[in-house]
Design an enzyme around this catalytic site. Structure first.
Site, short mmCIF file in Angstrom:
data_model
loop_
_atom_site.label_atom_id
_atom_site.label_comp_id
_atom_site.label_asym_id
_atom_site.label_seq_id
_atom_site.Cartn_x
_atom_site.Cartn_y
_atom_site.Cartn_z
N GLY A 10 -10.60 41.78 -12.79
CA GLY A 10 -9.35 42.31 -13.36
C GLY A 10 -9.47 42.49 -14.85
N ARG A 13 -7.64 45.69 -17.99
CA ARG A 13 -6.45 45.70 -18.86
C ARG A 13 -5.82 44.32 -18.89
NH1 ARG A 13 -2.56 46.88 -14.47
NH2 ARG A 13 -3.85 47.80 -12.85
N VAL A 60 -11.80 43.48 -5.33
CA VAL A 60 -12.05 42.07 -5.03
C VAL A 60 -11.68 41.69 -3.60
CG1 VAL A 60 -11.73 41.34 -7.45
CG2 VAL A 60 -9.80 41.22 -5.86
N ASN A 86 -9.46 36.58 -12.15
CA ASN A 86 -8.21 36.97 -12.82
C ASN A 86 -7.48 38.12 -12.12
OD1 ASN A 86 -6.43 37.51 -15.36
ND2 ASN A 86 -7.54 39.44 -15.01
N SER A 138 -0.43 31.10 -11.58
CA SER A 138 0.81 31.47 -12.27
C SER A 138 1.78 30.30 -12.20
CB SER A 138 1.44 32.68 -11.60
OG SER A 138 2.77 32.88 -12.06
N TYR A 151 3.78 36.52 -3.66
CA TYR A 151 3.04 36.20 -4.90
C TYR A 151 2.99 34.68 -5.11
CZ TYR A 151 1.81 36.48 -9.90
OH TYR A 151 1.19 36.35 -11.13
N ALA A 153 3.28 32.28 -2.92
CA ALA A 153 2.41 31.65 -1.90
C ALA A 153 0.95 31.85 -2.27
CB ALA A 153 2.72 32.24 -0.53
P1 NAP Z 1 -2.24 43.64 -14.95
O1 NAP Z 1 -2.04 44.06 -16.36
O2 NAP Z 1 -1.47 44.31 -13.88
O3 NAP Z 1 -3.80 43.67 -14.63
C1 NAP Z 1 -4.26 43.34 -13.35
C2 NAP Z 1 -5.77 43.48 -13.33
O4 NAP Z 1 -6.23 43.19 -11.98
C3 NAP Z 1 -6.24 44.88 -13.67
O5 NAP Z 1 -7.44 44.81 -14.40
C4 NAP Z 1 -6.48 45.48 -12.29
O6 NAP Z 1 -7.47 46.49 -12.41
C5 NAP Z 1 -7.03 44.27 -11.53
N1 NAP Z 1 -6.94 44.42 -10.08
C6 NAP Z 1 -5.82 44.56 -9.35
N2 NAP Z 1 -6.13 44.70 -8.05
C7 NAP Z 1 -7.50 44.62 -7.98
C8 NAP Z 1 -8.43 44.69 -6.92
N3 NAP Z 1 -8.04 44.87 -5.63
N4 NAP Z 1 -9.74 44.59 -7.20
C9 NAP Z 1 -10.16 44.44 -8.48
N5 NAP Z 1 -9.33 44.36 -9.53
C10 NAP Z 1 -8.00 44.46 -9.27
O7 NAP Z 1 -1.89 42.08 -14.78
P2 NAP Z 1 -2.02 40.86 -15.81
O8 NAP Z 1 -0.66 40.52 -16.26
O9 NAP Z 1 -3.10 41.09 -16.79
O10 NAP Z 1 -2.44 39.71 -14.77
C11 NAP Z 1 -3.73 39.16 -14.70
C12 NAP Z 1 -3.65 37.89 -13.85
O11 NAP Z 1 -2.75 36.97 -14.47
C13 NAP Z 1 -3.13 38.12 -12.43
O12 NAP Z 1 -3.81 37.28 -11.54
C14 NAP Z 1 -1.68 37.72 -12.55
O13 NAP Z 1 -1.15 37.32 -11.30
C15 NAP Z 1 -1.77 36.58 -13.52
N6 NAP Z 1 -0.52 36.26 -14.21
C16 NAP Z 1 0.08 37.16 -15.02
C17 NAP Z 1 1.28 36.82 -15.66
C18 NAP Z 1 2.01 37.76 -16.58
O14 NAP Z 1 3.11 37.39 -17.03
N7 NAP Z 1 1.49 38.92 -16.91
C19 NAP Z 1 1.82 35.55 -15.46
C20 NAP Z 1 1.18 34.65 -14.63
C21 NAP Z 1 0.00 35.01 -14.01
P3 NAP Z 1 -7.51 47.84 -11.53
O15 NAP Z 1 -6.10 48.28 -11.31
O16 NAP Z 1 -8.34 48.75 -12.35
O17 NAP Z 1 -8.19 47.43 -10.27
#
Ligand code: NAP
Length: 243
Positions: A10, A13, A60, A86, A138, A151, A153
């Protein structure tokens, strides 16, 4: 810090891109994984460090894709030292209306993707007798959230998975920890209505939303030698929101 190779999923971005930039600055060699090859290449071009890096587009939730990615990392960079699981998605909705697809997609990416990558790097880490696995969960995996049963779960399961892997691989000096972000400003949270954002901000003692860099610092610590005696833990990075 030579020959320290870390896979970041991930990484195209958001939090993953911030983790990649931080680890690059810390001197690691990196393998960047996500589905969007162009976005990954953009992140790779912005890396501040002099280490090597590979851009490896892949999903993934496909074990075949994960095996291919890990094989290329080992062939082109060397044995994997660190893995940051991630990649994650949301498909929010109330339980009564949640489709089977929305349930499965979230579990497939957030949980099964974490299992696939961890399984794929384990044999090599065991041979090296060192390794660091960091799973991004998270605070929702700790508290639950209305509209996010799938999410929550998936993220709670990642914490239980982390503890189990820590117990299983500790004897080979492989640590496995989780980082639980609160509200981090990325694409994932960009669509939330202003009223919801204002409500959440009121619940954050540090009075600001988190940035990808806040999470990246915790990940860098857990990958470092300073964290050699820490395993099975969940480090909450949320400005105090759920404490
Ligand atoms: P994001 O901006 O939506 O980025 C998600 C990343 O995951 C992107 O690089 C996306 O790339 C990749 N991804 C999604 N599906 C994928 C797949 N099937 N295979 C490979 N890559 C995949 O989200 P984020 O906020 O940075 O979140 C990153 C992590 O932190 C996640 O696990 C999220 O649950 C966790 N998190 C985020 C927050 C928050 O407030 N933002 C809070 C708690 C936890 P592509 O679309 O190019 O595949």
């Amino acid at each position: 810090m030579s020959n320290r190779i870390v896979i970041v999923t991930g990484a195209s971005r958001g939090i993953g891109a911030a983790i990649a930039r931080r680890l690059s600055a810390d001197g690691y060699d990196l393998a960047l994984v996500a589905r969007n090859a162009d976005a990954l290449a953009g992140v790779a071009a912005s890396l501040p460090g002099a280490g090597r890096h590979l851009v490896l587009p892949g999903d993934v939730s496909s074990y075949e894709a994960v095996e291919t990615v890990v094989g290329r990392v080992q062939q082109e960079l060397g044995p994997v030292y660190g893995l940051v699981n991630n990649a994650g998605i949301t498909r929010d909705g109330l339980l009564v209306r949640m489709s089977d697809a929305a349930w499965r997609e979230v579990l497939d990416v957030n949980l099964t993707g974490t299992f696939y990558f961890t399984k794929a790097v384990t044999a090599s880490m065991m041979r090296q007798k060192i390794g660091r696995i960091v799973n991004i969960t998270s605070v929702i995996g700790l508290t639950g959230n209305a509209g996010q049963a799938n999410y929550a779960a998936s993220k709670a399961a990642v914490i239980a998975f982390t503890k189990s892997v820590a117990r299983e691989l500790g004897g080979r000096a492989i640590t496995c920890n989780a980082v639980a972000p609160g509200f981090i400003e990325t694409d994932m949270t960009a669509g939330l209505p202003d009223a919801v954002r204002a409500g959440m901000l009121g619940d954050i003692p540090l009075k600001r939303f988190g940035q990808g860099e806040d999470v990246a610092g915790a990940v860098a610590f857990l990958l470092s030698q300073d964290a050699a005696y820490i395993t099975g833990q969940t480090l909450v990075v949320d400005g105090g929101m759920v404490t």
